[in-house]
Design a protein around this motif. Structure first.
Motif, PDB file in Angstrom:
ATOM      1  N   GLY A 101       0.799  -1.219   0.000  1.00 24.81           N
ATOM      2  CA  GLY A 101       0.000   0.000   0.000  1.00 24.81           C
ATOM      3  C   GLY A 101       0.829   1.266   0.000  1.00 24.81           C
ATOM      4  N   ASN A 102       2.125   1.167   0.257  1.00 24.47           N
ATOM      5  CA  ASN A 102       3.016   2.321   0.238  1.00 24.47           C
ATOM      6  C   ASN A 102       3.861   2.303  -1.026  1.00 24.47           C
ATOM      7  N   PHE A 103       3.962   3.430  -1.681  1.00 22.38           N
ATOM      8  CA  PHE A 103       4.792   3.520  -2.878  1.00 22.38           C
ATOM      9  C   PHE A 103       6.246   3.304  -2.476  1.00 22.38           C
ATOM     10  N   ASN A 104       6.930   2.398  -3.182  1.00 27.86           N
ATOM     11  CA  ASN A 104       8.306   2.075  -2.798  1.00 27.86           C
ATOM     12  C   ASN A 104       9.361   2.758  -3.664  1.00 27.86           C
ATOM     13  N   PHE A 105       8.943   3.675  -4.556  1.00 24.67           N
ATOM     14  CA  PHE A 105       9.859   4.520  -5.318  1.00 24.67           C
ATOM     15  C   PHE A 105      10.768   3.717  -6.247  1.00 24.67           C
ATOM     16  N   GLU A 106      10.291   2.570  -6.711  1.00 27.05           N
ATOM     17  CA  GLU A 106      11.051   1.808  -7.697  1.00 27.05           C
ATOM     18  C   GLU A 106      10.730   2.329  -9.094  1.00 27.05           C
ATOM     19  N   THR A 107      11.758   2.560  -9.877  1.00 27.62           N
ATOM     20  CA  THR A 107      11.557   3.062 -11.233  1.00 27.62           C
ATOM     21  C   THR A 107      11.348   1.935 -12.241  1.00 27.62           C
ATOM     22  N   ASN A 108      11.934   0.768 -11.996  1.00 28.10           N
ATOM     23  CA  ASN A 108      11.793  -0.337 -12.944  1.00 28.10           C
ATOM     24  C   ASN A 108      10.378  -0.899 -12.947  1.00 28.10           C
ATOM     25  N   VAL A 109       9.991  -1.491 -14.066  1.00 30.64           N
ATOM     26  CA  VAL A 109       8.717  -2.196 -14.202  1.00 30.64           C
ATOM     27  C   VAL A 109       8.981  -3.663 -13.893  1.00 30.64           C
ATOM     28  N   THR A 110       8.327  -4.177 -12.843  1.00 33.14           N
ATOM     29  CA  THR A 110       8.575  -5.534 -12.377  1.00 33.14           C
ATOM     30  C   THR A 110       7.279  -6.320 -12.409  1.00 33.14           C
ATOM     31  N   ARG A 156      24.315   2.289  12.447  1.00 33.67           N
ATOM     32  CA  ARG A 156      23.049   2.322  11.729  1.00 33.67           C
ATOM     33  C   ARG A 156      23.224   1.804  10.301  1.00 33.67           C
ATOM     34  N   GLN A 157      22.176   1.195   9.794  1.00 33.36           N
ATOM     35  CA  GLN A 157      22.157   0.714   8.415  1.00 33.36           C
ATOM     36  C   GLN A 157      20.894   1.217   7.723  1.00 33.36           C
ATOM     37  N   ILE A 158      21.041   1.590   6.458  1.00 35.19           N
ATOM     38  CA  ILE A 158      19.920   2.125   5.681  1.00 35.19           C
ATOM     39  C   ILE A 158      19.712   1.252   4.451  1.00 35.19           C
ATOM     40  N   TYR A 159      18.457   0.828   4.236  1.00 38.42           N
ATOM     41  CA  TYR A 159      18.086  -0.020   3.105  1.00 38.42           C
ATOM     42  C   TYR A 159      17.058   0.696   2.244  1.00 38.42           C
ATOM     43  N   ARG A 160      16.864   0.189   1.049  1.00 33.82           N
ATOM     44  CA  ARG A 160      15.773   0.646   0.205  1.00 33.82           C
ATOM     45  C   ARG A 160      14.464   0.071   0.716  1.00 33.82           C
ATOM     46  N   PRO A 161      13.321   0.711   0.367  1.00 35.90           N
ATOM     47  CA  PRO A 161      12.022   0.132   0.737  1.00 35.90           C
ATOM     48  C   PRO A 161      11.841  -1.241   0.088  1.00 35.90           C
ATOM     49  N   GLY A 162      11.009  -2.061   0.753  1.00 37.03           N
ATOM     50  CA  GLY A 162      10.665  -3.356   0.178  1.00 37.03           C
ATOM     51  C   GLY A 162      11.300  -4.543   0.855  1.00 37.03           C
ATOM     52  N   TYR A 163      12.248  -4.306   1.765  1.00 38.61           N
ATOM     53  CA  TYR A 163      12.958  -5.423   2.386  1.00 38.61           C
ATOM     54  C   TYR A 163      12.544  -5.690   3.831  1.00 38.61           C
ATOM     55  N   PHE A 164      12.196  -4.651   4.580  1.00 40.45           N
ATOM     56  CA  PHE A 164      11.925  -4.837   5.997  1.00 40.45           C
ATOM     57  C   PHE A 164      10.665  -4.079   6.398  1.00 40.45           C
ATOM     58  N   THR A 165       9.884  -4.681   7.309  1.00 38.29           N
ATOM     59  CA  THR A 165       8.709  -4.019   7.870  1.00 38.29           C
ATOM     60  C   THR A 165       8.845  -3.969   9.384  1.00 38.29           C
ATOM     61  N   ASN A 166       8.158  -2.988   9.992  1.00 36.76           N
ATOM     62  CA  ASN A 166       8.198  -2.855  11.446  1.00 36.76           C
ATOM     63  C   ASN A 166       7.069  -3.666  12.084  1.00 36.76           C
ATOM     64  N   SER A 167       6.922  -3.536  13.399  1.00 34.77           N
ATOM     65  CA  SER A 167       5.921  -4.328  14.120  1.00 34.77           C
ATOM     66  C   SER A 167       4.502  -3.996  13.697  1.00 34.77           C
ATOM     67  N   ALA A 168       4.312  -2.812  13.128  1.00 35.93           N
ATOM     68  CA  ALA A 168       2.979  -2.411  12.672  1.00 35.93           C
ATOM     69  C   ALA A 168       2.715  -2.827  11.227  1.00 35.93           C
ATOM     70  N   GLY A 169       3.689  -3.512  10.620  1.00 33.98           N
ATOM     71  CA  GLY A 169       3.519  -3.948   9.236  1.00 33.98           C
ATOM     72  C   GLY A 169       3.861  -2.892   8.211  1.00 33.98           C
ATOM     73  N   LYS A 170       4.386  -1.745   8.665  1.00 35.82           N
ATOM     74  CA  LYS A 170       4.779  -0.674   7.745  1.00 35.82           C
ATOM     75  C   LYS A 170       6.233  -0.859   7.319  1.00 35.82           C
ATOM     76  N   ASP A 171       6.546  -0.343   6.149  1.00 38.63           N
ATOM     77  CA  ASP A 171       7.911  -0.451   5.661  1.00 38.63           C
ATOM     78  C   ASP A 171       8.849   0.315   6.589  1.00 38.63           C
ATOM     79  N   SER A 172       9.899  -0.337   7.020  1.00 41.80           N
ATOM     80  CA  SER A 172      10.831   0.261   7.976  1.00 41.80           C
ATOM     81  C   SER A 172      11.663   1.379   7.375  1.00 41.80           C
ATOM     82  N   PHE A 173      11.716   1.436   6.054  1.00 38.14           N
ATOM     83  CA  PHE A 173      12.588   2.422   5.425  1.00 38.14           C
ATOM     84  C   PHE A 173      11.826   3.400   4.539  1.00 38.14           C
ATOM     85  N   LEU A 174      10.622   3.737   4.974  1.00 37.22           N
ATOM     86  CA  LEU A 174       9.891   4.908   4.500  1.00 37.22           C
ATOM     87  C   LEU A 174       9.648   5.796   5.714  1.00 37.22           C
ATOM     88  N   ASP A 175       9.963   7.088   5.592  1.00 34.18           N
ATOM     89  CA  ASP A 175       9.837   7.959   6.760  1.00 34.18           C
ATOM     90  C   ASP A 175       8.377   8.307   7.032  1.00 34.18           C
TER      91      ASP A 175
END
Length: 600
Positions: free
Chosen positions: A131-140, A465-484
């Motif tokens: 449900g959150n846009f992950n800012f990927e430019t490629n068509v997958t 600290r480590q920073i990843y792209r969206p799409g790899y990790f979610t938090n306890s609420a099910g939200k993407d951990s790497f979208l602010d």
């Protein structure tokens, strides 16, 4: 004098290159994101398939059944006499020679051409991440192909998916083999400029033994409702045939190593363990480094231009990964290192080497600070276990060392020329797995790209600290951990050489953005203006300076091409002379070739 010697050697290089075979750029990788199906539409007649003969006929591939026809007077089966016995009389004994059993008459099937019709159904794919846009430019998307003939599903048919938009030549983006239901689903990831892909199915005509190829196209994007932008679609292509079946065994004239991948698509035609090389083309990965706080969205805290290649088996598993990574920006006070995490069930051998901005070996990795605990193989490579690969392969060490103290991130309005730009360290990485791996089995790919992360010289609870792209990790609420908190990422991958924003220039704000369509792309969840990165507002005005750093103008490959680009700017006379020499050389070649043709 040196300048003239270099320029005068250009015709010799052209002559040498004219005798070399062109390679295929196999652009993007395989790999699915987290898309989900939304709606279904049927499209008939789009991408009509055709049959192409491959100029190879093998009589052993003729498999139509033979029929046995009895001759006149012949009988078959057991026969029992029911007549009464005649009285016995004595007559001279005679010998009767039995009639020979007639040989079966084999009916050769009449040669009948292969025919094909197709129907394509498309499913609109949600490109957001939960449900959150992950800012990927490629068509997958997944591409599904279902093949059938008069008898039902066609199993074991090799299917190849290519795209020709990027280079004008077929670039293999996925391979697969139909199952017992005649179906195969091939995940692909392609640049946003690709709207259709080409599909090839190779088999044989059982009435002639001719090897044939079924060619057609399928959409991966279509106009969005209302006509604004495009939506990503997953095609399901039903291919119905007559007189078509998979090759029985192997026809080496079209598949030398008998691995199921035809030579026209096989980059390793004499190695049955390998089939294709997936080449990404050039991309840029750009980071914000204020995690877990929101950054200033100038996407220049750490920026790296990269290309990767993957050698794949006929089963679409990866055996080797090669990558080249060049550091181009450090618009931050923190220091960082770039790593690659691989979640695979096997060990791998890692080879690494570094060069500086002029292409000479760089030996500063060992002395650079490291920001990942218990890592193995940093700077030297070696054999890494599955756990060590997951912890992270070092690509570029501390960013204060790899950009030599520079930033390449001036403020808006600041004069910044090619003489100010510093090309950072380039890392060349090769990862060879002990056993081929399916990178889609565990989440190693999002948007077709590997799991790169940035480790920072700042700690939370004693851990860097480590920073990843969206799409790899979610938090306890099910939200993407790497979208602010505003849904913006700390990392993004952009096709080509990304002209990152100037220092402090928020790419989302119209007043400071150098990209006039970025917000439209972001707010539409990637539907509108998928090519936003190509539209740079680069014309400074008295009240509006340029808000981008023109990295694409400054970033040139080392060696010949770098010299030529600078030569165009500063050495027009020498370049003009070299072009005259090149023209004369080409004219000589053409004249010689025409002379040979006339003599023949």
């Amino acid at each position: 004098m040196k300048r003239w010697l270099v320029l005068l050697t250009i015709p010799l290089v052209l002559l040498d290159c004219s005798n070399k075979k062109k390679g295929l750029l196999l652009l993007p990788f395989l790999g699915l994101g987290d898309g989900t199906a939304q709606t279904t539409e049927t499209s008939k007649g789009e991408g009509t398939f055709t049959v192409v003969g491959l100029e190879t006929t093998d009589p052993s591939q003729i498999t139509a059944p033979a029929e046995t026809t009895p001759t006149d007077g012949a009988t078959s089966g057991d026969q029992t006499s029911t007549t009464s016995p005649e009285p016995t009389t004595t007559t001279p004994e005679t010998t009767t020679t039995p009639e020979p059993t007639p040989a079966p008459v084999v009916t050769t099937p009449a040669p009948t051409p292969t025919t094909v019709v197709n129907e394509t159904t498309v499913v609109v794919v949600d490109q957001t991440n939960g449900g959150n846009f992950n800012f990927e430019t490629n068509v997958t998307v997944p591409v599904t192909v279902v093949v059938g003939n008069e008898s039902g599903p066609v199993a074991n048919a090799p299917v190849t998916v290519t795209e020709t938009t990027t280079t004008g030549q077929p670039n293999v983006v996925g391979v697969g083999t139909t199952d017992s239901n005649g179906s195969v689903t091939i995940p692909i990831s392609v640049p946003p400029t690709v709207t259709t892909v080409e599909i090839s199915v190779i088999g044989v005509n059982p009435t002639t033994g001719e090897v044939v190829e079924l060619n057609g196209t399928a959409p991966v994007q279509q106009p969005a409702a209302g006509g604004s932008g495009t939506v990503v679609v997953a095609p399901v292509v039903n291919v119905d045939t007559t007189n078509f079946q998979p090759v029985n065994g192997c026809v080496q004239a079209v598949d030398t190593d008998c691995d199921g991948i035809a030579n026209i698509y096989d980059e390793f035609p004499e190695d049955p363990s390998l089939a294709t090389t997936a080449r990404s083309g050039r991309y840029t990965i750009a980071f914000e480094d204020m995690f877990p706080s929101a950054g200033d969205a100038d996407l220049n805290d750490h920026s790296t231009v990269f290309t990767t290649e993957m050698d794949k088996t006929p089963a679409n598993k990866v055996k080797v990964i090669r990558g080249t990574y060049t550091h181009v920006a450090k618009g931050a006070g923190y220091n960082h290192e770039l790593r690659l995490s691989l979640n695979v069930p096997t060990n791998a051998t890692v080879q690494v080497s570094y060069v500086n901005g002029t292409g000479n070996p760089w030996n500063g990795c060992a002395a650079a600070p490291k920001y990942t605990a218990n890592a193995t193989g940093d700077c030297t490579g070696g054999t890494l276990t599955s756990a060590q690969l997951k912890r992270g392969v070092l690509i570029l060490p501390s960013s204060d060392k790899t950009l030599f103290g520079s930033k390449n991130a001036p403020s808006a309005g600041t004069t910044f020329t090619i003489n100010d730009f510093v090309r950072g360290v380039t890392a060349n990485i090769t990862i060879t797995f002990e056993e081929p791996v399916d990178l889609n089995q565990t989440k190693n790919l999002v948007g077709g790209h590997l799991n790169y992360f940035l480790a920072i010289n700042q700690k939370t609870d004693g851990v860097f600290r480590q920073i990843y792209r969206p799409g790899y990790f979610t938090n306890s609420a099910g939200k993407d951990s790497f979208l602010d908190s505003k849904g913006f990422p700390w990392a993004i991958i952009v096709p080509g050489i990304f002209n990152h924003p100037t220092e402090g220039a928020d790419i989302r704000k119209p007043s400071t953005s150098g990209y006039i369509f970025f917000n439209a792309w972001m707010n539409s969840n990637g539907v509108a203006h998928k090519d936003w990165y190509l539209h740079v507002d680069q014309i400074p005005a008295p009240n509006r300076p340029s808000y981008v750093v023109r990295v694409s103008d400054f970033y040139v490959d080392n060696g010949f091409s770098a010299y030529l680009i600078k030569a165009v700017q500063k050495n027009a006379l020498e370049v003009s002379a070299s072009l005259i020499v090149i023209g004369a050389a080409l004219g000589f070649l053409m004249k010689k070739r025409l002379g040979k043709q006339q003599a023949a």
